[in-house]
Design an enzyme around this catalytic site. Structure first.
Site, PDB file in Angstrom:
ATOM      1  N   GLU A 192       0.802  -1.227   0.000  1.00  0.00           N
ATOM      2  CA  GLU A 192       0.000   0.000   0.000  1.00  0.00           C
ATOM      3  C   GLU A 192       0.833   1.275   0.000  1.00  0.00           C
ATOM      4  O   GLU A 192       0.775   2.064   0.970  1.00  0.00           O
ATOM      5  CB  GLU A 192      -0.965  -0.006   1.188  1.00  0.00           C
ATOM      6  CG  GLU A 192      -1.889  -1.212   1.229  1.00  0.00           C
ATOM      7  CD  GLU A 192      -2.861  -1.185   2.408  1.00  0.00           C
ATOM      8  OE1 GLU A 192      -2.714  -0.319   3.286  1.00  0.00           O
ATOM      9  OE2 GLU A 192      -3.778  -2.019   2.429  1.00  0.00           O
ATOM     10  N   GLU A 194      -5.263  -8.597   0.969  1.00  0.00           N
ATOM     11  CA  GLU A 194      -5.944  -8.222   2.211  1.00  0.00           C
ATOM     12  C   GLU A 194      -7.409  -7.975   1.915  1.00  0.00           C
ATOM     13  O   GLU A 194      -7.742  -7.347   0.899  1.00  0.00           O
ATOM     14  CB  GLU A 194      -5.387  -6.921   2.821  1.00  0.00           C
ATOM     15  CG  GLU A 194      -4.045  -7.037   3.461  1.00  0.00           C
ATOM     16  CD  GLU A 194      -3.575  -5.716   4.075  1.00  0.00           C
ATOM     17  OE1 GLU A 194      -4.420  -4.875   4.453  1.00  0.00           O
ATOM     18  OE2 GLU A 194      -2.354  -5.536   4.146  1.00  0.00           O
TER      19      GLU A 194
END
Ligand code: IFM
Length: 445
Positions: free
Chosen positions: A167, A348
Protein backbone atom coordinates in the site's frame (compact mmCIF):
# COMPACT_ATOMS: atom_id res chain seq x y z
CA UNK A 1 -22.30 -24.50 2.00
CA UNK A 2 -20.60 -21.58 0.37
CA UNK A 3 -21.83 -20.26 -2.94
CA UNK A 4 -18.41 -19.55 -4.44
CA UNK A 5 -15.86 -21.79 -6.11
CA UNK A 6 -12.29 -21.08 -7.14
CA UNK A 7 -9.74 -22.87 -9.25
CA UNK A 8 -7.99 -25.97 -7.98
CA UNK A 9 -4.70 -24.43 -6.91
CA UNK A 10 -6.37 -21.44 -5.25
CA UNK A 11 -4.33 -19.95 -2.42
CA UNK A 12 -6.21 -19.63 0.87
CA UNK A 13 -4.32 -17.43 3.25
CA UNK A 14 -4.25 -15.06 6.16
CA UNK A 15 -2.17 -11.90 6.40
CA UNK A 16 -0.40 -9.79 9.04
CA UNK A 17 2.45 -7.29 9.12
CA UNK A 18 5.58 -6.96 11.23
CA UNK A 19 4.96 -3.80 13.25
CA UNK A 20 1.35 -4.74 13.90
CA UNK A 21 2.08 -8.09 15.54
CA UNK A 22 5.73 -8.75 16.34
CA UNK A 23 6.43 -6.61 19.41
CA UNK A 24 9.99 -7.21 20.72
CA UNK A 25 10.73 -3.68 19.57
CA UNK A 26 13.99 -3.45 21.47
CA UNK A 27 15.25 -7.00 21.24
CA UNK A 28 17.98 -8.84 19.42
CA UNK A 29 19.42 -5.75 17.81
CA UNK A 30 16.28 -4.41 16.12
CA UNK A 31 16.70 -0.74 15.15
CA UNK A 32 13.96 1.83 15.67
CA UNK A 33 11.40 2.45 12.93
CA UNK A 34 9.48 5.61 12.06
CA UNK A 35 6.45 4.06 13.72
CA UNK A 36 8.29 3.63 17.03
CA UNK A 37 8.96 7.37 16.96
CA UNK A 38 5.52 8.35 15.66
CA UNK A 39 3.72 6.42 18.40
CA UNK A 40 5.50 8.56 20.96
CA UNK A 41 4.18 11.80 19.52
CA UNK A 42 1.28 12.83 21.78
CA UNK A 43 -2.09 12.60 20.08
CA UNK A 44 -0.98 10.54 17.06
CA UNK A 45 -2.18 7.11 18.20
CA UNK A 46 -5.32 6.35 20.20
CA UNK A 47 -4.46 6.01 23.91
CA UNK A 48 -0.79 6.68 23.12
CA UNK A 49 -0.38 3.00 22.20
CA UNK A 50 2.45 1.48 20.19
CA UNK A 51 3.68 -1.77 18.65
CA UNK A 52 6.27 -2.26 21.42
CA UNK A 53 4.62 -5.52 22.51
CA UNK A 54 1.68 -5.88 20.09
CA UNK A 55 0.80 -9.61 19.83
CA UNK A 56 4.25 -10.63 21.04
CA UNK A 57 4.45 -12.70 17.88
CA UNK A 58 8.24 -12.50 17.90
CA UNK A 59 8.22 -14.83 20.89
CA UNK A 60 5.00 -16.69 20.15
CA UNK A 61 5.30 -17.29 16.43
CA UNK A 62 5.34 -21.09 16.77
CA UNK A 63 1.97 -20.93 18.49
CA UNK A 64 0.68 -18.61 15.77
CA UNK A 65 1.92 -20.98 13.06
CA UNK A 66 0.05 -23.78 14.82
CA UNK A 67 -3.08 -21.65 14.70
CA UNK A 68 -2.67 -21.25 10.94
CA UNK A 69 -2.14 -24.96 10.49
CA UNK A 70 -5.28 -25.56 12.52
CA UNK A 71 -7.23 -23.24 10.23
CA UNK A 72 -6.00 -25.19 7.21
CA UNK A 73 -4.66 -22.17 5.31
CA UNK A 74 -2.10 -23.00 2.66
CA UNK A 75 -0.42 -19.58 2.67
CA UNK A 76 0.61 -16.87 5.11
CA UNK A 77 1.39 -13.31 4.11
CA UNK A 78 3.73 -11.52 6.51
CA UNK A 79 6.11 -8.61 6.27
CA UNK A 80 9.74 -8.30 7.19
CA UNK A 81 10.68 -5.47 9.52
CA UNK A 82 13.48 -3.69 7.69
CA UNK A 83 14.93 -2.24 10.96
CA UNK A 84 15.02 -5.71 12.48
CA UNK A 85 17.27 -7.04 9.74
CA UNK A 86 19.18 -3.84 8.95
CA UNK A 87 18.89 -1.55 11.98
CA UNK A 88 20.01 1.68 10.26
CA UNK A 89 18.52 0.95 6.84
CA UNK A 90 22.00 0.95 5.36
CA UNK A 91 25.25 -0.72 6.24
CA UNK A 92 25.43 -3.73 8.54
CA UNK A 93 22.71 -6.38 8.64
CA UNK A 94 21.56 -7.94 11.90
CA UNK A 95 22.02 -11.71 11.92
CA UNK A 96 19.61 -12.21 14.83
CA UNK A 97 16.90 -10.38 12.94
CA UNK A 98 17.47 -12.41 9.81
CA UNK A 99 17.45 -15.57 11.91
CA UNK A 100 13.93 -14.77 13.12
CA UNK A 101 12.55 -14.75 9.56
CA UNK A 102 14.53 -17.89 8.83
CA UNK A 103 12.77 -19.66 11.68
CA UNK A 104 9.42 -18.24 10.62
CA UNK A 105 9.78 -19.39 7.02
CA UNK A 106 11.03 -22.83 8.02
CA UNK A 107 8.19 -23.15 10.51
CA UNK A 108 5.68 -22.35 7.78
CA UNK A 109 7.20 -24.80 5.33
CA UNK A 110 7.26 -27.52 8.00
CA UNK A 111 3.50 -27.04 8.32
CA UNK A 112 2.86 -27.05 4.57
CA UNK A 113 2.06 -23.31 4.50
CA UNK A 114 3.50 -21.18 1.68
CA UNK A 115 5.33 -18.06 2.89
CA UNK A 116 4.30 -14.86 1.06
CA UNK A 117 6.78 -12.18 2.12
CA UNK A 118 6.37 -8.41 1.89
CA UNK A 119 9.50 -6.29 2.17
CA UNK A 120 7.95 -3.04 3.33
CA UNK A 121 4.81 -2.62 5.39
CA UNK A 122 5.55 0.90 6.61
CA UNK A 123 8.24 0.37 9.26
CA UNK A 124 11.07 2.38 7.71
CA UNK A 125 14.30 2.40 9.73
CA UNK A 126 14.19 5.64 11.72
CA UNK A 127 17.84 6.30 10.91
CA UNK A 128 16.92 6.77 7.23
CA UNK A 129 14.21 9.25 8.16
CA UNK A 130 16.46 11.21 10.46
CA UNK A 131 19.57 11.19 8.28
CA UNK A 132 18.01 11.76 4.86
CA UNK A 133 14.25 12.40 5.17
CA UNK A 134 13.31 8.84 4.34
CA UNK A 135 11.35 8.35 1.14
CA UNK A 136 11.59 12.03 0.22
CA UNK A 137 15.17 11.24 -0.69
CA UNK A 138 15.90 9.30 -3.88
CA UNK A 139 18.76 7.53 -2.15
CA UNK A 140 16.31 5.66 0.09
CA UNK A 141 15.07 3.81 -3.01
CA UNK A 142 18.60 2.50 -3.54
CA UNK A 143 18.91 1.56 0.14
CA UNK A 144 15.65 -0.39 -0.26
CA UNK A 145 17.00 -2.27 -3.27
CA UNK A 146 20.07 -3.29 -1.24
CA UNK A 147 17.84 -4.52 1.57
CA UNK A 148 15.70 -6.42 -0.97
CA UNK A 149 18.80 -8.18 -2.33
CA UNK A 150 19.76 -9.27 1.15
CA UNK A 151 16.33 -10.76 1.75
CA UNK A 152 16.30 -12.34 -1.71
CA UNK A 153 19.59 -14.05 -0.89
CA UNK A 154 18.48 -15.11 2.58
CA UNK A 155 14.93 -16.29 1.91
CA UNK A 156 14.41 -16.29 -1.85
CA UNK A 157 14.86 -20.03 -2.17
CA UNK A 158 12.12 -20.78 0.35
CA UNK A 159 9.38 -18.13 0.06
CA UNK A 160 6.53 -18.53 -2.43
CA UNK A 161 6.54 -14.85 -3.37
CA UNK A 162 8.09 -11.50 -2.55
CA UNK A 163 6.07 -8.29 -2.67
CA UNK A 164 8.10 -5.11 -2.56
CA UNK A 165 5.63 -2.71 -0.96
CA UNK A 166 2.37 -2.84 0.89
CA UNK A 167 0.00 0.00 0.00
CA UNK A 168 2.40 2.74 -1.09
CA UNK A 169 -0.59 5.11 -1.19
CA UNK A 170 -0.77 4.92 2.61
CA UNK A 171 2.93 5.63 3.03
CA UNK A 172 2.82 8.54 0.61
CA UNK A 173 -0.58 10.04 1.30
CA UNK A 174 -1.38 9.25 4.92
CA UNK A 175 2.25 9.58 5.97
CA UNK A 176 3.06 12.77 4.08
CA UNK A 177 -0.02 14.59 2.77
CA UNK A 178 -2.32 14.28 5.77
CA UNK A 179 0.15 13.43 8.54
CA UNK A 180 -2.20 10.77 9.87
CA UNK A 181 0.54 8.09 9.66
CA UNK A 182 4.29 8.11 10.23
CA UNK A 183 6.38 10.10 9.58
CA UNK A 184 3.58 12.63 10.06
CA UNK A 185 4.22 15.20 7.32
CA UNK A 186 1.36 17.29 5.96
CA UNK A 187 2.78 18.50 2.67
CA UNK A 188 1.34 17.55 -0.72
CA UNK A 189 4.57 17.97 -2.64
CA UNK A 190 6.44 15.75 -0.19
CA UNK A 191 3.73 13.12 -0.68
CA UNK A 192 4.18 13.24 -4.47
CA UNK A 193 7.95 12.91 -4.10
CA UNK A 194 7.60 10.05 -1.64
CA UNK A 195 5.17 8.22 -3.95
CA UNK A 196 7.62 8.51 -6.82
CA UNK A 197 10.52 7.21 -4.77
CA UNK A 198 8.42 4.33 -3.48
CA UNK A 199 7.58 3.37 -7.06
CA UNK A 200 11.20 3.74 -8.05
CA UNK A 201 12.34 1.61 -5.12
CA UNK A 202 9.86 -1.05 -6.16
CA UNK A 203 11.30 -1.19 -9.68
CA UNK A 204 14.89 -1.09 -8.45
CA UNK A 205 14.22 -3.95 -6.03
CA UNK A 206 12.58 -6.07 -8.73
CA UNK A 207 15.49 -5.45 -11.08
CA UNK A 208 18.06 -6.19 -8.38
CA UNK A 209 16.38 -9.43 -7.33
CA UNK A 210 16.14 -10.59 -10.93
CA UNK A 211 19.77 -9.64 -11.58
CA UNK A 212 20.74 -11.76 -8.58
CA UNK A 213 18.97 -14.74 -10.10
CA UNK A 214 16.15 -14.87 -7.54
CA UNK A 215 13.45 -17.02 -9.13
CA UNK A 216 10.70 -16.30 -6.59
CA UNK A 217 7.57 -14.66 -8.07
CA UNK A 218 7.81 -10.89 -7.54
CA UNK A 219 5.04 -8.33 -7.22
CA UNK A 220 3.64 -5.36 -5.34
CA UNK A 221 0.59 -4.91 -3.11
CA UNK A 222 -1.69 -1.92 -3.78
CA UNK A 223 -4.79 -0.86 -1.90
CA UNK A 224 -7.55 -0.10 -4.34
CA UNK A 225 -11.21 0.83 -4.57
CA UNK A 226 -13.63 1.74 -7.30
CA UNK A 227 -14.81 5.34 -7.03
CA UNK A 228 -18.43 6.33 -7.39
CA UNK A 229 -19.97 9.73 -7.78
CA UNK A 230 -22.66 10.66 -5.27
CA UNK A 231 -24.99 11.34 -8.20
CA UNK A 232 -24.73 11.17 -11.96
CA UNK A 233 -24.21 14.91 -12.11
CA UNK A 234 -21.09 15.69 -14.19
CA UNK A 235 -19.30 17.32 -11.24
CA UNK A 236 -19.80 14.22 -9.06
CA UNK A 237 -18.64 11.89 -11.82
CA UNK A 238 -15.60 14.07 -12.43
CA UNK A 239 -14.82 14.01 -8.70
CA UNK A 240 -15.02 10.22 -8.70
CA UNK A 241 -12.78 9.95 -11.73
CA UNK A 242 -10.18 12.21 -10.08
CA UNK A 243 -10.25 10.24 -6.82
CA UNK A 244 -9.75 7.01 -8.75
CA UNK A 245 -6.83 8.59 -10.62
CA UNK A 246 -5.21 9.73 -7.36
CA UNK A 247 -5.79 6.49 -5.48
CA UNK A 248 -5.63 3.66 -8.01
CA UNK A 249 -4.16 4.92 -11.28
CA UNK A 250 -1.37 6.89 -9.56
CA UNK A 251 0.30 3.53 -8.83
CA UNK A 252 -1.10 1.30 -11.56
CA UNK A 253 -0.34 3.56 -14.52
CA UNK A 254 3.38 4.02 -13.80
CA UNK A 255 3.83 0.28 -13.23
CA UNK A 256 1.72 -1.00 -16.10
CA UNK A 257 1.64 1.93 -18.54
CA UNK A 258 4.84 3.86 -17.85
CA UNK A 259 3.29 7.21 -16.93
CA UNK A 260 1.31 9.09 -14.31
CA UNK A 261 -2.37 9.72 -15.11
CA UNK A 262 -2.72 13.17 -16.70
CA UNK A 263 -5.89 13.91 -14.76
CA UNK A 264 -4.16 13.54 -11.39
CA UNK A 265 -0.96 15.25 -12.57
CA UNK A 266 -3.08 18.23 -13.48
CA UNK A 267 -4.66 18.23 -10.02
CA UNK A 268 -1.23 18.12 -8.31
CA UNK A 269 -0.03 21.01 -10.47
CA UNK A 270 3.20 22.48 -9.10
CA UNK A 271 3.02 20.07 -6.16
CA UNK A 272 3.46 17.04 -8.41
CA UNK A 273 6.41 14.69 -8.76
CA UNK A 274 8.04 16.51 -11.73
CA UNK A 275 11.05 17.76 -9.74
CA UNK A 276 12.12 14.24 -8.84
CA UNK A 277 11.20 12.22 -11.95
CA UNK A 278 14.36 11.40 -13.92
CA UNK A 279 14.81 10.03 -17.38
CA UNK A 280 14.56 6.25 -17.34
CA UNK A 281 12.55 6.07 -14.10
CA UNK A 282 9.45 4.66 -15.76
CA UNK A 283 11.44 1.85 -17.38
CA UNK A 284 12.65 0.87 -13.91
CA UNK A 285 9.20 1.23 -12.32
CA UNK A 286 7.65 -0.87 -15.07
CA UNK A 287 9.87 -3.92 -14.50
CA UNK A 288 7.63 -6.92 -15.39
CA UNK A 289 5.86 -8.55 -12.46
CA UNK A 290 4.73 -12.09 -11.70
CA UNK A 291 1.72 -11.08 -9.64
CA UNK A 292 -0.27 -8.11 -8.43
CA UNK A 293 -1.58 -7.99 -4.86
CA UNK A 294 -4.72 -5.99 -4.21
CA UNK A 295 -6.02 -5.00 -0.80
CA UNK A 296 -9.72 -4.28 -0.90
CA UNK A 297 -11.82 -2.84 1.91
CA UNK A 298 -14.45 -0.44 0.60
CA UNK A 299 -15.37 1.92 -2.23
CA UNK A 300 -14.62 5.60 -2.64
CA UNK A 301 -17.65 7.86 -2.59
CA UNK A 302 -16.97 11.19 -4.26
CA UNK A 303 -19.28 14.10 -3.94
CA UNK A 304 -18.76 17.53 -5.42
CA UNK A 305 -22.40 18.34 -4.88
CA UNK A 306 -22.26 17.79 -1.10
CA UNK A 307 -24.52 14.73 -1.34
CA UNK A 308 -23.90 12.39 1.62
CA UNK A 309 -22.94 8.71 1.36
CA UNK A 310 -26.12 6.61 1.62
CA UNK A 311 -26.39 4.04 4.46
CA UNK A 312 -25.80 1.18 2.00
CA UNK A 313 -27.25 -2.32 1.85
CA UNK A 314 -24.64 -3.95 4.11
CA UNK A 315 -23.88 -1.15 6.54
CA UNK A 316 -20.50 -0.07 7.88
CA UNK A 317 -17.64 -1.67 9.77
CA UNK A 318 -16.19 -0.52 13.07
CA UNK A 319 -13.75 1.65 11.05
CA UNK A 320 -16.84 3.32 9.64
CA UNK A 321 -15.95 1.93 6.21
CA UNK A 322 -18.91 1.08 3.99
CA UNK A 323 -19.29 -2.64 3.32
CA UNK A 324 -19.44 -2.77 -0.44
CA UNK A 325 -18.58 -6.24 -1.76
CA UNK A 326 -19.76 -5.63 -5.33
CA UNK A 327 -17.02 -3.02 -5.56
CA UNK A 328 -14.47 -5.83 -5.59
CA UNK A 329 -15.97 -7.38 -8.72
CA UNK A 330 -16.27 -3.98 -10.33
CA UNK A 331 -12.69 -3.00 -9.49
CA UNK A 332 -11.14 -6.22 -10.73
CA UNK A 333 -13.07 -6.34 -13.97
CA UNK A 334 -12.15 -2.73 -14.67
CA UNK A 335 -8.46 -3.34 -13.95
CA UNK A 336 -8.56 -6.38 -16.20
CA UNK A 337 -9.95 -4.25 -19.02
CA UNK A 338 -7.61 -1.29 -18.47
CA UNK A 339 -4.26 -3.09 -18.11
CA UNK A 340 -2.42 -6.23 -19.13
CA UNK A 341 -1.99 -7.82 -15.73
CA UNK A 342 -0.22 -10.78 -14.14
CA UNK A 343 -2.28 -13.06 -11.85
CA UNK A 344 -3.99 -11.21 -9.00
CA UNK A 345 -4.06 -12.10 -5.33
CA UNK A 346 -6.38 -10.38 -2.93
CA UNK A 347 -3.65 -9.82 -0.38
CA UNK A 348 -5.94 -8.22 2.21
CA UNK A 349 -9.66 -8.09 2.80
CA UNK A 350 -11.44 -7.94 6.11
CA UNK A 351 -13.19 -5.74 8.62
CA UNK A 352 -12.97 -4.38 12.12
CA UNK A 353 -15.95 -5.31 14.25
CA UNK A 354 -16.90 -4.71 17.86
CA UNK A 355 -16.00 -8.12 19.24
CA UNK A 356 -16.70 -9.39 22.72
CA UNK A 357 -15.02 -12.43 24.22
CA UNK A 358 -17.66 -14.24 26.26
CA UNK A 359 -17.23 -17.73 27.74
CA UNK A 360 -14.38 -18.47 25.38
CA UNK A 361 -16.27 -17.51 22.22
CA UNK A 362 -16.44 -14.47 19.97
CA UNK A 363 -19.59 -14.37 17.88
CA UNK A 364 -18.38 -12.13 15.03
CA UNK A 365 -21.25 -12.73 12.65
CA UNK A 366 -20.62 -9.45 10.84
CA UNK A 367 -17.09 -10.57 9.92
CA UNK A 368 -18.34 -13.90 8.59
CA UNK A 369 -20.89 -12.10 6.45
CA UNK A 370 -18.19 -9.71 5.26
CA UNK A 371 -15.85 -12.51 4.16
CA UNK A 372 -18.67 -14.48 2.61
CA UNK A 373 -19.90 -11.55 0.53
CA UNK A 374 -16.41 -10.61 -0.62
CA UNK A 375 -15.41 -14.14 -1.54
CA UNK A 376 -18.59 -14.39 -3.60
CA UNK A 377 -17.73 -11.07 -5.27
CA UNK A 378 -14.23 -12.34 -5.97
CA UNK A 379 -15.58 -15.52 -7.54
CA UNK A 380 -17.78 -13.32 -9.75
CA UNK A 381 -14.70 -11.49 -10.97
CA UNK A 382 -12.99 -14.80 -11.71
CA UNK A 383 -16.04 -15.87 -13.68
CA UNK A 384 -15.75 -12.67 -15.68
CA UNK A 385 -12.25 -13.59 -16.72
CA UNK A 386 -10.03 -12.08 -14.05
CA UNK A 387 -7.08 -14.33 -13.19
CA UNK A 388 -7.59 -14.62 -9.43
CA UNK A 389 -4.88 -16.73 -7.79
CA UNK A 390 -5.70 -16.44 -4.11
CA UNK A 391 -7.23 -14.66 -1.14
CA UNK A 392 -5.67 -13.55 2.15
CA UNK A 393 -8.00 -12.58 4.96
CA UNK A 394 -6.90 -9.57 6.99
CA UNK A 395 -6.07 -10.50 9.58
CA UNK A 396 -5.02 -13.66 11.34
CA UNK A 397 -4.84 -11.85 14.67
CA UNK A 398 -6.28 -8.76 16.26
CA UNK A 399 -3.34 -6.38 16.17
CA UNK A 400 -2.01 -2.84 16.33
CA UNK A 401 -4.22 -0.91 13.93
CA UNK A 402 -1.86 2.03 13.38
CA UNK A 403 -3.36 5.37 14.43
CA UNK A 404 -6.35 3.49 15.92
CA UNK A 405 -4.08 1.57 18.28
CA UNK A 406 -5.62 -1.62 19.70
CA UNK A 407 -9.11 -0.21 19.65
CA UNK A 408 -10.03 -1.76 16.29
CA UNK A 409 -10.07 -5.52 15.94
CA UNK A 410 -9.55 -7.04 12.48
CA UNK A 411 -8.51 -10.55 13.51
CA UNK A 412 -10.26 -13.87 13.00
CA UNK A 413 -8.35 -14.79 16.14
CA UNK A 414 -9.06 -12.71 19.23
CA UNK A 415 -6.07 -11.48 21.22
CA UNK A 416 -6.36 -10.63 24.89
CA UNK A 417 -3.53 -8.11 25.10
CA UNK A 418 -3.18 -8.44 28.88
CA UNK A 419 -2.48 -12.18 28.74
CA UNK A 420 -1.64 -12.70 25.04
CA UNK A 421 -4.28 -15.43 25.03
CA UNK A 422 -5.46 -16.30 21.49
CA UNK A 423 -9.06 -17.39 20.93
CA UNK A 424 -10.51 -18.45 17.59
CA UNK A 425 -13.51 -16.28 16.75
CA UNK A 426 -16.52 -17.78 14.99
CA UNK A 427 -15.11 -16.37 11.73
CA UNK A 428 -11.96 -18.48 12.14
CA UNK A 429 -14.10 -21.63 12.48
CA UNK A 430 -16.10 -20.52 9.47
CA UNK A 431 -12.96 -19.87 7.38
CA UNK A 432 -11.58 -23.29 8.29
CA UNK A 433 -14.84 -24.88 7.10
CA UNK A 434 -14.79 -22.92 3.83
CA UNK A 435 -11.22 -23.99 3.09
CA UNK A 436 -11.94 -27.60 3.97
CA UNK A 437 -15.13 -27.62 1.92
CA UNK A 438 -13.26 -26.19 -1.04
CA UNK A 439 -10.48 -28.73 -0.74
CA UNK A 440 -13.09 -31.50 -0.49
CA UNK A 441 -14.97 -30.27 -3.54
CA UNK A 442 -11.74 -30.19 -5.52
CA UNK A 443 -10.75 -33.66 -4.42
CA UNK A 444 -14.10 -35.14 -5.50
CA UNK A 445 -14.00 -33.56 -8.97
O1 IFM B 1 -4.21 -2.92 9.21
C1 IFM B 1 -4.16 -2.41 7.93
C2 IFM B 1 -2.97 -2.97 7.18
O2 IFM B 1 -1.78 -2.70 7.83
C3 IFM B 1 -2.89 -2.38 5.80
N1 IFM B 1 -4.15 -2.48 5.11
C4 IFM B 1 -5.34 -2.07 5.80
C5 IFM B 1 -5.41 -2.74 7.16
C6 IFM B 1 -6.67 -2.29 7.89
O3 IFM B 1 -6.67 -0.91 8.07
Amino acid sequence: MSTFRFKEDFVWGVATSSYQIEGAAHEDGRGASIWDAFCRVPGKVVNGESGDVACDHYHRFEQDLDLMADLGVNAYRFSIAWPRVQPDGSGAFNEKGLAFYDRLVDGLLARGIQPFATLYHWDLPLALQEAQNGWENRDTAYRFADYARKIGGALGDRVASIATHNEPWCTAWLGNATGYFAPGNADLKKAAHVAHHLLLSHGLAVQALRADGVKTPLGIVLNQSPAHGATNAPEDLAAASLEYAKFVRWYMDPIFKGEYPAEALHWYGENGPQDVVREGDFEIIGAPLDFLGINYYTRIFASASGEKRPPGEHGFTDMDWEIYPEGLTELLTRLNADYTLPPIYITENGCATKDALEHGRVHDAQRIRFYDLHLAALAQAAQRGVDVAGYFAWSLLDNFEWASGYDKRFGMVHVDYATQQRTLKDSAHWYRDVIAEHAGAMASR
